[in-house]
Design a protein around this motif. Structure first.
Motif, PDB file in Angstrom:
ATOM      1  N   GLY A  20       0.814  -1.213   0.000  1.00 50.13           N
ATOM      2  CA  GLY A  20       0.000   0.000   0.000  1.00 50.13           C
ATOM      3  C   GLY A  20       0.848   1.263   0.000  1.00 50.13           C
ATOM      4  N   VAL A  21       1.966   1.224   0.710  1.00 46.19           N
ATOM      5  CA  VAL A  21       2.878   2.372   0.735  1.00 46.19           C
ATOM      6  C   VAL A  21       3.478   2.578  -0.650  1.00 46.19           C
ATOM      7  CG1 VAL A  21       5.061   3.223   1.677  1.00 46.19           C
ATOM      8  CG2 VAL A  21       3.390   2.134   3.187  1.00 46.19           C
ATOM      9  N   ILE A  22       3.912   1.490  -1.272  1.00 50.10           N
ATOM     10  CA  ILE A  22       4.489   1.572  -2.622  1.00 50.10           C
ATOM     11  C   ILE A  22       3.460   2.125  -3.604  1.00 50.10           C
ATOM     12  CG2 ILE A  22       5.345   0.195  -4.568  1.00 50.10           C
ATOM     13  CD1 ILE A  22       6.659  -1.641  -2.450  1.00 50.10           C
ATOM     14  N   TYR A  25       3.072   5.909  -3.251  1.00 45.16           N
ATOM     15  CA  TYR A  25       4.164   6.659  -3.880  1.00 45.16           C
ATOM     16  C   TYR A  25       4.050   6.615  -5.408  1.00 45.16           C
ATOM     17  CZ  TYR A  25       6.666   7.480   0.469  1.00 45.16           C
ATOM     18  OH  TYR A  25       7.035   7.910   1.719  1.00 45.16           O
ATOM     19  N   GLN A  26       3.668   5.473  -5.953  1.00 43.42           N
ATOM     20  CA  GLN A  26       3.497   5.375  -7.405  1.00 43.42           C
ATOM     21  C   GLN A  26       2.401   6.320  -7.889  1.00 43.42           C
ATOM     22  OE1 GLN A  26       2.790   1.161  -7.816  1.00 43.42           O
ATOM     23  NE2 GLN A  26       4.907   0.759  -8.412  1.00 43.42           N
ATOM     24  N   ASN A  27       1.308   6.398  -7.161  1.00 41.65           N
ATOM     25  CA  ASN A  27       0.207   7.289  -7.537  1.00 41.65           C
ATOM     26  C   ASN A  27       0.652   8.747  -7.513  1.00 41.65           C
ATOM     27  OD1 ASN A  27      -1.592   5.198  -7.966  1.00 41.65           O
ATOM     28  ND2 ASN A  27      -2.427   5.285  -5.900  1.00 41.65           N
ATOM     29  N   ARG A  28       1.382   9.133  -6.478  1.00 41.04           N
ATOM     30  CA  ARG A  28       1.877  10.512  -6.389  1.00 41.04           C
ATOM     31  C   ARG A  28       2.828  10.813  -7.537  1.00 41.04           C
ATOM     32  NH1 ARG A  28       3.144  10.089  -0.039  1.00 41.04           N
ATOM     33  NH2 ARG A  28       0.986   9.973   0.643  1.00 41.04           N
ATOM     34  N   ARG A  29       3.712   9.867  -7.819  1.00 44.92           N
ATOM     35  CA  ARG A  29       4.652  10.043  -8.935  1.00 44.92           C
ATOM     36  C   ARG A  29       3.908  10.223 -10.246  1.00 44.92           C
ATOM     37  NH1 ARG A  29       6.887   4.737 -10.867  1.00 44.92           N
ATOM     38  NH2 ARG A  29       4.757   4.725 -11.614  1.00 44.92           N
ATOM     39  N   ASN A  30       2.910   9.387 -10.481  1.00 40.76           N
ATOM     40  CA  ASN A  30       2.142   9.459 -11.728  1.00 40.76           C
ATOM     41  C   ASN A  30       1.397  10.789 -11.863  1.00 40.76           C
ATOM     42  OD1 ASN A  30       3.055   6.918 -12.345  1.00 40.76           O
ATOM     43  ND2 ASN A  30       1.175   5.887 -11.731  1.00 40.76           N
ATOM     44  N   ILE A  31       0.864  11.290 -10.768  1.00 43.19           N
ATOM     45  CA  ILE A  31       0.161  12.574 -10.807  1.00 43.19           C
ATOM     46  C   ILE A  31       1.117  13.682 -11.230  1.00 43.19           C
ATOM     47  CG2 ILE A  31      -0.875  14.361  -9.344  1.00 43.19           C
ATOM     48  CD1 ILE A  31      -2.202  11.999  -7.781  1.00 43.19           C
ATOM     49  N   LYS A  49      11.574   4.540 -11.800  1.00 39.99           N
ATOM     50  CA  LYS A  49      11.141   3.219 -11.335  1.00 39.99           C
ATOM     51  C   LYS A  49      11.400   3.000  -9.847  1.00 39.99           C
ATOM     52  CE  LYS A  49      11.567   0.824 -15.732  1.00 39.99           C
ATOM     53  NZ  LYS A  49      11.729   1.799 -16.707  1.00 39.99           N
ATOM     54  N   ALA A  50      12.401   3.659  -9.294  1.00 39.48           N
ATOM     55  CA  ALA A  50      12.758   3.348  -7.913  1.00 39.48           C
ATOM     56  C   ALA A  50      13.258   4.575  -7.153  1.00 39.48           C
ATOM     57  CB  ALA A  50      13.817   2.255  -7.904  1.00 39.48           C
ATOM     58  N   ILE A  54      11.596  13.128  -8.985  1.00 40.78           N
ATOM     59  CA  ILE A  54      11.498  13.172 -10.437  1.00 40.78           C
ATOM     60  C   ILE A  54      12.576  14.133 -10.910  1.00 40.78           C
ATOM     61  CG2 ILE A  54      10.050  13.856 -12.377  1.00 40.78           C
ATOM     62  CD1 ILE A  54       7.660  12.960 -10.653  1.00 40.78           C
ATOM     63  N   TRP A  55      13.512  13.607 -11.670  1.00 37.55           N
ATOM     64  CA  TRP A  55      14.648  14.389 -12.140  1.00 37.55           C
ATOM     65  C   TRP A  55      14.403  14.754 -13.595  1.00 37.55           C
ATOM     66  CZ3 TRP A  55      17.940  15.613  -8.322  1.00 37.55           C
ATOM     67  CH2 TRP A  55      17.924  14.807  -7.190  1.00 37.55           C
ATOM     68  N   VAL A  56      14.297  16.038 -13.858  1.00 38.89           N
ATOM     69  CA  VAL A  56      14.071  16.501 -15.224  1.00 38.89           C
ATOM     70  C   VAL A  56      15.071  17.607 -15.543  1.00 38.89           C
ATOM     71  CG1 VAL A  56      11.626  15.906 -15.248  1.00 38.89           C
ATOM     72  CG2 VAL A  56      12.314  18.164 -14.506  1.00 38.89           C
ATOM     73  N   PRO A  57      15.495  17.687 -16.790  1.00 37.17           N
ATOM     74  CA  PRO A  57      16.430  18.755 -17.162  1.00 37.17           C
ATOM     75  C   PRO A  57      15.703  20.094 -17.320  1.00 37.17           C
ATOM     76  CG  PRO A  57      15.919  17.420 -19.064  1.00 37.17           C
ATOM     77  CD  PRO A  57      15.242  16.765 -17.889  1.00 37.17           C
ATOM     78  N   VAL A  58      16.441  21.156 -17.055  1.00 37.36           N
ATOM     79  CA  VAL A  58      15.923  22.492 -17.332  1.00 37.36           C
ATOM     80  C   VAL A  58      15.944  22.650 -18.850  1.00 37.36           C
ATOM     81  CG1 VAL A  58      16.352  24.964 -17.073  1.00 37.36           C
ATOM     82  CG2 VAL A  58      16.769  23.408 -15.149  1.00 37.36           C
ATOM     83  N   PRO A  59      14.807  22.981 -19.462  1.00 36.64           N
ATOM     84  CA  PRO A  59      14.779  23.107 -20.923  1.00 36.64           C
ATOM     85  C   PRO A  59      15.729  24.191 -21.420  1.00 36.64           C
ATOM     86  CG  PRO A  59      12.553  23.075 -20.017  1.00 36.64           C
ATOM     87  CD  PRO A  59      13.491  23.203 -18.863  1.00 36.64           C
TER      88      PRO A  59
END
Length: 92
Positions: A20-22, A25-31, A49-50, A54-59
């Motif tokens: 349930g904890v996992i 976290y997956q739901n929050r990540r997806n949102i 995945k783990a 969420i690591w994203v580059p600055v455009p």
């Protein structure tokens, strides 16, 4: 293997709450990922995945400050600007 590592393995293997904890976290990540992709920022973000982050580059064409401002204004997302921990990296 340290005793604390063995204890953690046993705790994870026997935990009834862990799935349930996992899932939470997956739901929050997806949102967050879906929200960023839906805001016309022209991103294709691969959900991690783990990780909790969420690591994203600055455009290209944005400074870090401009990009964080854009995320706040377009997505309602607050991203902390930290000098000791870079949460967003410049695009190559």
């Amino acid at each position: 293997m340290l005793a604390i590592q063995r204890a953690a393995i046993i705790a994870y293997q026997t935990s009834e709450e862990l799935p349930g904890v996992i899932l939470g976290y997956q739901n929050r990540r997806n949102i967050i990922v879906e929200g960023l992709q839906a805001q016309a920022l022209e991103w294709s973000i691969e959900p991690p995945k783990a990780t909790l982050y969420i690591w994203v580059p600055v455009p290209k064409g944005y400074t870090l400050t401009e990009f964080v401002t854009l995320l706040l204004e377009k997505c309602g997302l607050i991203v902390p600007l930290e000098t000791g921990m870079i949460l967003l990296r410049k695009a190559c």
